[in-house]
Design a protein around this motif. Structure first.
Motif, PDB file in Angstrom:
ATOM      1  N   UNK A  18       0.832  -1.200   0.000  1.00 19.04           N
ATOM      2  CA  UNK A  18       0.000   0.000   0.000  1.00 19.04           C
ATOM      3  C   UNK A  18       0.865   1.248   0.000  1.00 19.04           C
ATOM      4  N   UNK A  19       1.888   1.266   0.842  1.00 17.43           N
ATOM      5  CA  UNK A  19       2.736   2.459   0.906  1.00 17.43           C
ATOM      6  C   UNK A  19       3.613   2.608  -0.325  1.00 17.43           C
ATOM      7  N   UNK A  20       3.949   1.490  -0.955  1.00 15.06           N
ATOM      8  CA  UNK A  20       4.694   1.605  -2.204  1.00 15.06           C
ATOM      9  C   UNK A  20       3.823   2.297  -3.242  1.00 15.06           C
ATOM     10  N   UNK A  21       2.550   1.945  -3.268  1.00 12.92           N
ATOM     11  CA  UNK A  21       1.637   2.619  -4.195  1.00 12.92           C
ATOM     12  C   UNK A  21       1.574   4.103  -3.892  1.00 12.92           C
ATOM     13  N   UNK A  22       1.465   4.432  -2.597  1.00 14.28           N
ATOM     14  CA  UNK A  22       1.399   5.839  -2.217  1.00 14.28           C
ATOM     15  C   UNK A  22       2.683   6.552  -2.605  1.00 14.28           C
ATOM     16  N   UNK A  23       3.798   5.879  -2.352  1.00 15.00           N
ATOM     17  CA  UNK A  23       5.078   6.492  -2.669  1.00 15.00           C
ATOM     18  C   UNK A  23       5.211   6.753  -4.154  1.00 15.00           C
ATOM     19  N   UNK A  24       4.884   5.744  -4.936  1.00 13.37           N
ATOM     20  CA  UNK A  24       4.987   5.918  -6.389  1.00 13.37           C
ATOM     21  C   UNK A  24       4.084   7.052  -6.846  1.00 13.37           C
ATOM     22  N   UNK A  25       2.880   7.091  -6.311  1.00 12.45           N
ATOM     23  CA  UNK A  25       1.958   8.135  -6.750  1.00 12.45           C
ATOM     24  C   UNK A  25       2.504   9.511  -6.428  1.00 12.45           C
ATOM     25  N   UNK A  26       3.092   9.667  -5.258  1.00 14.97           N
ATOM     26  CA  UNK A  26       3.628  10.974  -4.895  1.00 14.97           C
ATOM     27  C   UNK A  26       4.874  11.286  -5.714  1.00 14.97           C
ATOM     28  N   UNK A  27       5.660  10.252  -5.981  1.00 14.51           N
ATOM     29  CA  UNK A  27       6.882  10.438  -6.726  1.00 14.51           C
ATOM     30  C   UNK A  27       6.607  11.031  -8.107  1.00 14.51           C
ATOM     31  N   UNK A  28       5.503  10.617  -8.701  1.00 14.15           N
ATOM     32  CA  UNK A  28       5.161  11.149 -10.020  1.00 14.15           C
ATOM     33  C   UNK A  28       5.077  12.665  -9.989  1.00 14.15           C
ATOM     34  N   UNK A  29       4.528  13.173  -8.889  1.00 16.16           N
ATOM     35  CA  UNK A  29       4.355  14.626  -8.787  1.00 16.16           C
ATOM     36  C   UNK A  29       5.620  15.319  -8.289  1.00 16.16           C
ATOM     37  N   UNK A  30       6.230  14.754  -7.240  1.00 14.08           N
ATOM     38  CA  UNK A  30       7.376  15.432  -6.634  1.00 14.08           C
ATOM     39  C   UNK A  30       8.665  15.136  -7.385  1.00 14.08           C
ATOM     40  N   UNK A  31       8.911  13.843  -7.613  1.00 10.16           N
ATOM     41  CA  UNK A  31      10.181  13.454  -8.203  1.00 10.16           C
ATOM     42  C   UNK A  31      10.267  13.732  -9.686  1.00 10.16           C
ATOM     43  N   UNK A  32       9.223  13.432 -10.390  1.00 11.56           N
ATOM     44  CA  UNK A  32       9.291  13.576 -11.837  1.00 11.56           C
ATOM     45  C   UNK A  32       8.896  14.955 -12.326  1.00 11.56           C
ATOM     46  N   UNK A  33       7.993  15.611 -11.607  1.00 10.29           N
ATOM     47  CA  UNK A  33       7.545  16.909 -12.081  1.00 10.29           C
ATOM     48  C   UNK A  33       8.069  18.056 -11.235  1.00 10.29           C
ATOM     49  N   UNK A  34       8.666  17.731 -10.094  1.00 14.60           N
ATOM     50  CA  UNK A  34       9.273  18.778  -9.293  1.00 14.60           C
ATOM     51  C   UNK A  34       8.310  19.626  -8.492  1.00 14.60           C
ATOM     52  N   UNK A  35       7.100  19.116  -8.232  1.00 10.77           N
ATOM     53  CA  UNK A  35       6.151  19.884  -7.428  1.00 10.77           C
ATOM     54  C   UNK A  35       6.120  19.300  -6.024  1.00 10.77           C
ATOM     55  N   UNK A  36       6.521  20.097  -5.045  1.00  9.36           N
ATOM     56  CA  UNK A  36       6.591  19.598  -3.674  1.00  9.36           C
ATOM     57  C   UNK A  36       5.193  19.559  -3.054  1.00  9.36           C
TER      58      UNK A  36
END
Lengths: 288, 288, 382
Positions: free
Chosen positions: B13-31
């Protein structure tokens, strides 16, 4: 309607604490340009230091308060020295600093909880048996007047410091453009170090006063900080008097919101205000 | 073995959450620090629909996604006006507002009393009541999430996201409608978090607002920072480590009355040290 | 490629370590018999961090004291209590339960707080395991004919005294000020429900909730004052109660205030001083009681910890005692035996006066009204 005066007084009381946090926070932000969330923990540090000296060791309350303020300032200074300075040397972005400051907040709160337990504590009962004054059918206690007065004195002091002293000019210069300030010969690291000390000391004082009025617990820092941040943004980040105004505006909006809607929505209202301001007036009500 | 299955479900479950957030923060740079809000909406959607209407779990997942998409469009649109740390602050605000709604809209969510008795998913008569079967379900969803994220980030869409992360103005100059890209990824991210929430609600069978506070969003952020921004494997790794952290600390054997605080302390310290010495995380390539 | 290998190896090491560690102890639900010494593994899922940490710390002290006493009463029993931090959230509770079940093994579990008790109940029912809820007041926990018990009275039972008092005093305008968490919301909802269902001659003229970190109640109290109530009901924790009372006094509110058991905390006076005088509340635990078991408990607690117990400590103590006693008397995890033992408390002197379980495993005991006079909690003379 006779409740209006009391509502106004309530708003002013709420604003007074927010104001102090906003002042310290603003001061730091104006020079380092990142949101230092660890700042919130320093209010708790101040409160608990005072608690330790006055309740645990039984020292005089005024000495304890002074120590609380000093220790908070010192710890803020040290955190800056060992963490933030290092980060800014590596040209870390403000988001990295924000996340690091989040880590600082979590760690400091945990340490306080380990040392003092998570129990809600009351600071000296001597000052808490306070007198109540009545102004036009509205009630306000002595401690609250002290908070209000301290906040205004600090605000005035800061304004004077920033405007008239060489140090203050250096601070403003760094706020305007850090690189140029360095080129011009200002020792930015030293100035920022002192700013952290002063700002953190103010946070410590806010924590102590909040503790005297209400009480302390390890997690008190974050919610105070967030309100202080909202106040700063309303007033215009980096602007001393803007922060003061923002704090009172926030106090008003919260209390009138509670009046019209209800108490459970207080946080939602406060953050709703934040978002409205971020949307329409991100530079705040007052230009710097 | 049961315990391992339980941990694996949480990691999934947390991996899913992490990946979902990563798309926004890590890949797009929006904190963005509001993932817990979407997590909560998905959870409550499932809870309410399953207990109130007897809806099938998988349908409720879709319903949750629909609600989340609508809300995230609005929130994303508002947030898109902000940059950097102001974006972060605004997202804080939304997290707190949505938490307030979950807590105070008692007629819908039963507020702090929570919703008990959420049934496990059933599909064509088969009920996932055994933890092992639930784990399989979680793994399937997590794998789908990973594949989706992989596909998105490797596509030309993903390249534009990275361009926005590196220099949004340049991307705009090149003719890309950056708002559409940012909104799209924000909505996708929120939808994934919503699915994770649905899974979580059905697994624990009881939901209350306390899970979806700001600290949870911060926890999810820490997972991806630890693992490495813009690295999907990093998000999985980060989830594994942070979920297992309490177990690891158990080996160290702190006295149990401060063990919990120690965990918080280590966790805060971890954030600070990571930012100072390895901001790209364990296997990431992007520094905030 | 090298990175991926490192990653896979690391994951395998971590997972392998955990697997090894817990297979040493294995999956256990049930009593171990080790020669002629029986081991009882009791799990305690209490909050040790976060805002509810204080309840966990207090309850733990009560549990430990009970454990020592039970160990003395049953010398051939090895009573092991394993504490896990529940964080006061459902996930924390489920985590702790799973962990304990699979590492130290569980013969029974004590759960602190409604969110945790509710989440764990789903699991304990599946496993047919004895669960003892403490400081869990929500009505939702009630379930018949199984092994979920608790020491906390149902909110609706608690309120019977309060409502009887209101009716006796002919209060017709009620203002409710409550902490919006499982505890306060339960009371508020139950009050309103009772008034509705029984068609009582009481109208709720104000209904104000506040949040856990609230410290400034002035505007809420102002609203209450405006609504002109003849009685005010408050339900919060000590910091809240204290500030509410102080600020009510500052605002010149003279209406009768009633509250619930959590107000009975000596720490109240540190902040509230004599602003607390006159408050009437339903008490479960009478520090001046002439009920000998209560006096004994307070004395032992003070000797052990050098501080007086509060309701969390009291519930932890009684919950643990009941649990350990039931497990001691039943030779294995025998549901029928446990239910019988819990139903018949004649050889046990519960610390709460007249304590017994109803058919749902909810407790009923002597609740009475107390008031505050000159910084003391005293029985209400009528």
């Amino acid at each position: 309607m006779e409740i209006i005066p009391q509502l106004i007084v309530n708003s002013i009381i709420a604003g007074a604490i927010y104001m102090m946090i906003a002042l310290g926070f603003n001061l730091i932000f104006s020079t380092v340009k990142f949101f230092d969330l660890g700042f919130g923990a320093l209010a708790a540090v101040g409160g608990y230091t005072t608690f330790y000296f006055s309740n645990r060791l039984g020292w005089n309350i005024f000495v304890a308060v002074a120590l609380g303020v000093l220790v908070a300032g010192l710890i803020g200074f040290l955190i800056n020295k060992f963490v933030y300075t290092r980060l800014s040397k590596n040209k870390a972005s403000s988001m990295v600093m924000l996340v690091a400051s989040l880590g600082v907040l979590t760690a400091v709160q945990a340490v306080i909880a380990m040392l003092f337990t998570s129990q809600f504590q009351v600071l000296s009962s001597v000052l808490s048996a306070t007198k109540v004054y009545n102004i036009y059918t509205a009630a306000i206690t002595e401690i609250q007047l002290i908070i209000l007065a301290s906040g205004l004195i600090i605000a005035a002091g800061l304004a004077l410091l920033l405007k008239w002293t060489k140090f203050g000019r250096a601070v403003r210069a760094i706020g305007d453009d850090r690189e140029v300030s360095e080129i011009v010969g200002i020792d930015t690291r030293k100035v920022i170090g002192r700013i952290f000390f002063i700002g953190s000391a103010i946070a410590g004082l806010a924590g102590v006063l909040f503790g005297l009025d209400t009480g302390i617990e390890p997690t008190m820092g974050l919610s105070l900080l967030l309100k202080g941040v909202i106040a700063s943004i309303i007033g215009g980040v980096g602007n001393v008097w803007g922060g003061v105004a923002g704090a009172f505006i926030l106090g008003f909006v919260e209390n009138f919101g509670i009046w019209k809607i209800s108490g459970e929505w207080k946080d939602a209202i406060a953050f709703g205000v934040l978002i409205v301001f971020l949307l329409f007036r991100p530079n705040g009500l007052f230009r710097k | 073995m049961e315990y391992l299955i339980h941990l694996a479900i949480l990691v999934g479950i947390y991996a899913m959450l992490g990946i979902s957030l990563n798309l926004v923060v890590g890949f797009t740079g929006l904190l963005s620090i509001t993932q817990a809000a979407f997590y909560g909406i998905g959870g409550y959607a499932t809870a309410i629909l399953l207990t109130g209407l007897g809806m099938n779990f998988f349908l409720s997942v879709i319903a949750g996604i629909v609600i989340t998409v609508i809300l995230s469009l609005i929130i994303g649109f508002v947030l898109s006006r902000f940059r950097g740390d102001f974006f972060a602050l605004g997202s804080f605000g939304f997290n707190i507002i949505i938490y307030s709604v979950l807590l105070n809209w008692q007629s819908l969510t039963r507020g702090p009393l929570g919703i008990p008795g959420i049934p496990r998913p059933s599909l064509f008569g088969y009920v996932f009541s055994e933890n092992l079967s639930f784990l399989v379900l979680v793994i399937v969803f997590a794998a789908l999430t990973y594949l989706l994220a992989h596909f998105v980030t490797r596509s030309s869409f993903g390249r534009v996201l990275k361009a926005i992360r590196e220099d949004e103005e340049a991307a705009a100059v090149f003719g890309y409608n950056t708002l559409v890209y940012k909104l799209t990824i924000f909505v996708i991210s929120a939808a994934i978090a919503s699915v994770a929430g649905s899974l979580f609600a059905s697994y624990i069978t009881f939901i209350d607002p306390s899970t979806f506070v700001l600290n949870e969003s911060i926890f999810i952020l820490s997972i991806i920072i630890l693992g490495g921004l813009s690295s999907l494997r990093g998000s999985v790794l980060g989830a594994i480590i942070l979920i297992l952290l309490p177990e690891i600390l158990r080996f160290v054997g702190f006295p149990s009355d401060i063990a919990a605080q120690m965990r918080q302390f280590v966790y805060g310290l971890l954030l600070v040290i990571l930012m100072m010495y390895r901001p790209q995380g364990l296997v990431g390539e992007y520094k905030l | 490629m090298k990175n991926t290998i490192i990653w896979i190896v690391a994951a395998a090491v971590i997972l392998g370590g955990i697997w090894l560690y817990q297979t040493k102890n294995g999956d256990q639900v049930g009593t171990l018999e080790n020669g002629d010494q029986k081991t009882l593994n009791i799990g305690a899922l209490l909050p040790f961090s976060g805002p509810a940490a204080f309840y966990g710390d207090q309850a733990r002290m009560g549990v430990e004291l009970a454990k020592e006493e039970m160990a003395a009463t049953y010398p051939n029993l090895n009573i092991v209590v394993s504490y896990e931090d529940s964080f006061f959230t459902p996930k924390g509770g489920v985590d702790g339960y799973n962990k304990l079940k699979n590492t130290s093994g569980l013969d029974a579990v004590i759960t602190g707080g409604s969110p945790v008790s509710m989440a764990v109940a789903a699991l304990s029912k599946q496993d047919d395991l004895l669960q003892m809820g403490i400081f869990s007041a929500t009505d939702l926990y009630t379930s018949p004919d199984d092994l979920t018990f608790r020491v906390t009275t149902r909110v609706s039972v608690d309120l019977e005294n309060t409502i009887a008092f209101y009716l006796e005093k002919k209060f017709s305008r009620l203002a409710i000020v409550y902490l919006n968490n499982d505890f306060g919301a339960s009371f508020r909802n139950s009050l309103k429900q009772k008034i509705d269902q029984d068609k009582l001659p009481i109208s709720v003229v104000a209904d104000e909730g506040f949040l856990l970190d609230a410290s400034d109640f002035r505007t809420i109290l102002l609203k209450v004052k405006q609504s002109n109530p003849d009685v005010i009901f408050i339900a919060g924790t000590t910091p809240h109660n204290a500030k509410l009372l102080v600020q009510a006094k500052e605002l010149g509110i003279k209406t009768q205030i009633t509250s619930v058991r959590t107000i009975e905390d000596p720490n109240l006076f540190k902040t509230a001083g004599n602003a607390a005088d006159g408050v009437i509340f339903t008490a479960i635990f009478d520090a001046d009681s002439d009920h000998q078991p209560t006096k004994d408990f307070i004395k032992s607690f003070f000797e052990r910890y050098n501080t007086t117990p509060d309701t969390y400590a009291a519930e932890g103590y009684e919950g643990m005692k009941l649990t350990a006693r039931a497990l001691a008397k039943c030779t294995s995890v025998d549901a029928e035996c446990l239910k019988e033992v819990m139903a018949d408390l004649s050889d046990h002197s519960p610390m709460f006066k007249d304590f017994h379980f109803d058919q749902n495993g909810d407790p009923l005991y002597a609740l009475f009204l107390k008031t505050i006079k000159n910084g003391q909690f005293v029985k209400l003379e009528n």
